[in-house]
Design a protein around this motif. Structure first.
Motif, PDB file in Angstrom:
ATOM      1  N   TYR A 474       1.115  -1.146  -0.208  1.00 47.87           N
ATOM      2  CA  TYR A 474      -0.393  -0.520  -0.250  1.00 47.87           C
ATOM      3  C   TYR A 474       1.004   1.421   0.030  1.00 47.87           C
ATOM      4  O   TYR A 474       1.868   1.113   0.445  1.00 47.87           O
ATOM      5  N   LEU A 475       0.165   2.632  -0.629  1.00 47.79           N
ATOM      6  CA  LEU A 475       0.984   3.230   0.043  1.00 47.79           C
ATOM      7  C   LEU A 475      -0.139   3.960   0.161  1.00 47.79           C
ATOM      8  O   LEU A 475      -1.084   4.239   0.638  1.00 47.79           O
ATOM      9  N   THR A 476       1.002   5.053   1.392  1.00 45.31           N
ATOM     10  CA  THR A 476       0.094   5.058   2.644  1.00 45.31           C
ATOM     11  C   THR A 476       0.286   6.015   3.298  1.00 45.31           C
ATOM     12  O   THR A 476       1.667   6.908   3.234  1.00 45.31           O
ATOM     13  N   ALA A 477      -0.744   7.333   2.916  1.00 44.10           N
ATOM     14  CA  ALA A 477      -0.161   8.766   3.744  1.00 44.10           C
ATOM     15  C   ALA A 477      -0.379   8.577   5.329  1.00 44.10           C
ATOM     16  O   ALA A 477      -1.682   8.537   5.859  1.00 44.10           O
ATOM     17  N   VAL A 478       0.157   9.582   5.940  1.00 44.60           N
ATOM     18  CA  VAL A 478       0.135   9.817   7.131  1.00 44.60           C
ATOM     19  C   VAL A 478       0.679  11.282   7.085  1.00 44.60           C
ATOM     20  O   VAL A 478       1.447  11.640   6.751  1.00 44.60           O
ATOM     21  N   ASP A 479      -0.293  11.940   8.512  1.00 42.05           N
ATOM     22  CA  ASP A 479       0.038  13.110   8.371  1.00 42.05           C
ATOM     23  C   ASP A 479       1.061  13.571   9.599  1.00 42.05           C
ATOM     24  O   ASP A 479       1.601  13.429  10.856  1.00 42.05           O
ATOM     25  N   PHE A 480       1.487  14.916   8.608  1.00 47.62           N
ATOM     26  CA  PHE A 480       2.958  15.106   9.085  1.00 47.62           C
ATOM     27  C   PHE A 480       3.006  15.557  10.886  1.00 47.62           C
ATOM     28  O   PHE A 480       4.119  15.723  11.762  1.00 47.62           O
ATOM     29  N   ARG A 481       1.964  16.627  10.836  1.00 45.52           N
ATOM     30  CA  ARG A 481       2.132  17.017  12.598  1.00 45.52           C
ATOM     31  C   ARG A 481       1.488  16.243  13.190  1.00 45.52           C
ATOM     32  O   ARG A 481       2.243  16.273  14.533  1.00 45.52           O
ATOM     33  N   LYS A 488      -4.332   5.140   2.882  1.00 45.81           N
ATOM     34  CA  LYS A 488      -3.966   3.868   2.114  1.00 45.81           C
ATOM     35  C   LYS A 488      -4.616   3.457   0.816  1.00 45.81           C
ATOM     36  O   LYS A 488      -5.387   3.164   0.951  1.00 45.81           O
ATOM     37  N   ARG A 489      -4.212   3.117   0.310  1.00 46.80           N
ATOM     38  CA  ARG A 489      -3.751   2.965  -1.046  1.00 46.80           C
ATOM     39  C   ARG A 489      -3.602   1.521  -2.051  1.00 46.80           C
ATOM     40  O   ARG A 489      -2.140   1.157  -1.760  1.00 46.80           O
ATOM     41  N   LEU A 490      -4.267  -0.007  -1.979  1.00 44.71           N
ATOM     42  CA  LEU A 490      -3.729  -1.178  -2.628  1.00 44.71           C
ATOM     43  C   LEU A 490      -2.628  -0.458  -4.047  1.00 44.71           C
ATOM     44  O   LEU A 490      -3.385   0.352  -4.912  1.00 44.71           O
ATOM     45  N   THR A 491      -1.487  -0.961  -4.123  1.00 43.21           N
ATOM     46  CA  THR A 491      -0.775  -0.843  -5.429  1.00 43.21           C
ATOM     47  C   THR A 491      -0.946  -1.925  -5.674  1.00 43.21           C
ATOM     48  O   THR A 491      -0.587  -2.182  -7.497  1.00 43.21           O
ATOM     49  N   GLY A 492      -0.370  -3.305  -4.949  1.00 42.75           N
ATOM     50  CA  GLY A 492      -0.620  -4.580  -5.721  1.00 42.75           C
ATOM     51  C   GLY A 492       0.219  -5.957  -4.739  1.00 42.75           C
ATOM     52  O   GLY A 492       0.254  -5.373  -3.962  1.00 42.75           O
TER      53      GLY A 492
END
Length: 527
Positions: A474-481, A488-492
């Motif tokens: 997964y590409l996972t996005a995390v809040d920097f603050r 998160k989005r499955l890539t494969g």
């Protein structure tokens, strides 16, 4: 995690031997490349979790723009001369993100460092079992526009002939670290110990091609009796060139695995070098107007060049290198490229037994030795902490991820993962020390993470354990603050989607690119 058992090692050999056997038949021509295949189980895992976010730019000033590099955010693996791991572009916000991929070779083909020319086209070096390929890709379709074949690395020949495939996964040479200069030319060191400067141009018919403009031979300064198909049993020394970067005066600096540090004068071709006896350099390095920061497996250095280009040590700082390499590290030493950040700081990690530490120093040449250290902050769990990727730095903040337990793509099959973790540490405004801001349980086995300063999101490449043995990436996005996952989005699924130390790179059009074992993946919001 203990070192691989015989059974695990045999599993690695079996997987990679199959890859090599296929690759030796011949790579798939670029025109026939297609999507990276998904392994079974992709319909049994969530394609998307979380919710889209609104961009919240992170206040602060970017690192100084290097006069001999492409603009910050698109010049190299770590995004800029300071090694910040930050991009000025807004990456995906999680708005129905779409995934595309490109298989570069029949098997293998990982595209590590990604850069972007002034037209937004993607320049990357992809490692296949038949050799490294410098490629120019369309940023939307990922179609190959031009290709230049680089020499095969000695580690690949050794892996095939001696069935020691871990050599491939611990080899950082051959062009994996390259940079894009201020004229959109790729500068890299190939496996022949040559530094090349390569331009790309479009012909009247619309086709693209690479042209080698300069070729500087380092073999008068670097031992080069290396394994090849015509030299299977060399009797001398082979010292691969790890990385290249320019300094503020335009000299091209280079470092080798066996501790050589040198320069090339692009105007005259003059070479100068020195040796750090008994030390290895397996990472890239960072540059600022006040010097060149290089970390070996023993110490952190600041260099400058003498008028004739000879490297001179401005200061040297040893660190705790531990009692041996850890699972998840290339060698017995720091796994980080130095970060130059904040009010004259430089940061690395050590390799201390027990818990790894984030180390921050004042980098000015005239700082007294007893005032150089700023802080030493232990991170992650006892007996399970290491990183072989650069820190992210912005303002006075640092973000570090835990790679403990990752060895190679075969080690995370059958639903396994690493202990993981990421931590943000801030240097106090008065420089009196550092504080831990947050800790995250994100499991990012081996990627070089990135921060989009335009939207305030950190991007990791995550793999969670799975009871059914599904290997979902997964590409996972995390809040920097806050350190909280946003989405998160499955890539494969499967081994071919393992990124194996390649970075995440955010492009000028807002796409997040990830180099994976079989090529490259792109994730972008639906428009």
């Amino acid at each position: 995690m203990p070192p691989f058992s015989r059974r695990a090692r045999a599993r690695v050999l079996a997987v990679v031997a199959a890859l090599c056997a296929t690759a030796l038949v011949g790579a798939v021509p670029p025109a026939l490349a297609d999507d990276i295949p998904l392994a079974p189980g992709h319909r049994l895992v969530a394609p998307y979790e979380g919710a889209p976010v609104t961009a919240r730019p992170v206040p602060g000033d970017p690192p100084p723009q290097h006069p001999y590099l492409a603009p910050n955010g698109r010049s190299g693996m770590h995004a800029d001369a300071a090694g910040s791991g930050t991009h000025p572009y807004s990456g995906p916000l999680g708005r129905d993100p779409q995934v595309t991929s490109e298989k570069i070779a029949a098997l293998g083909g990982e595209c590590a460092t990604a850069t972007f020319d002034a037209g937004g086209r993607l320049l990357t070096v992809c490692g296949t079992f038949s050799g490294f390929l410098l490629k120019l890709l369309d940023p939307r379709t990922l179609a190959t526009l031009a290709e230049y074949k680089l020499p095969q690395r000695p580690s690949t020949v050794e892996a095939v002939t001696r069935l020691d495939f871990e050599k491939i996964f611990k080899d950082t040479s051959g062009g994996a670290y390259f940079y894009l200069d201020d004229r959109d030319r790729v500068v890299l060191a190939d496996s022949r110990q040559h530094v090349l400067r390569i331009a790309h141009r479009q012909a009247r018919d619309g086709s693209w091609a690479f042209t080698v403009e300069d070729d500087w031979d380092l073999t008068s300064h670097v031992p080069h009796d290396c394994v090849s198909w015509t030299n299977l049993f060399p009797s001398g020394v082979c010292d691969p060139v790890t990385s290249v970067m320019p300094d503020w005066q335009g000299r091209i600096w280079w470092v080798t695995r066996l501790g050589r540090v040198g320069t090339v004068d692009p105007a005259t071709g003059a070479l100068k070098s020195l040796r750090l006896p008994g030390e290895e350099i397996q990472n890239s390095f960072s540059v600022a107007a006040d010097g060149v920061s290089i970390v070996s497996d023993h110490a952190l250095y600041s260099f400058r060049a003498a008028p004739d280009g000879t490297p001179l040590v401005q200061w040297r700082q040893t660190y705790d290198r531990g009692s041996g390499p850890k699972p998840g590290s290339v060698n017995q030493g720091s796994g980080t490229t130095p970060d130059l950040f904040g009010d004259g700081y430089v940061a690395i990690t050590d390799n201390a037994d027990g818990r790894m530490n984030v180390l921050v120093y004042r980098r000015a040449p005239g700082v007294p030795a007893d005032r150089r250290p700023v802080c030493r902050v232990p991170v992650f769990g006892a007996g399970a902490s290491t990183t072989d990727n650069s820190l992210i730095s912005w303002g006075n903040s640092l973000v570090v991820e835990n790679n403990y337990g990752y060895e190679n793509p075969a080690g995370l099959t059958l639903g396994r993962s690493v202990v993981g973790g990421a931590t943000r540490i801030d240097v106090r405004p008065d420089g009196s020390g550092c504080d831990t801001v947050w800790e995250s349980d994100v499991r990012s086995p081996s990627t070089v993470p990135k921060l989009s300063t335009a939207n305030g999101l950190l991007y990791f490449y995550e793999k969670q354990p799975h009871a059914l043995g599904i290997d979902a990436w997964y590409l996972t996005a995390v809040d920097f603050r806050t350190g909280k996952r946003a989405w998160k989005r499955l890539t494969g699924t499967g081994l071919l989607y393992d990124n194996n130390w390649a970075p995440i790179t955010i492009g000028p059009d807002g796409t997040a690119y990830i180099g994976v074992f079989n090529g490259i993946v792109a994730v972008r919001d639906r428009t």
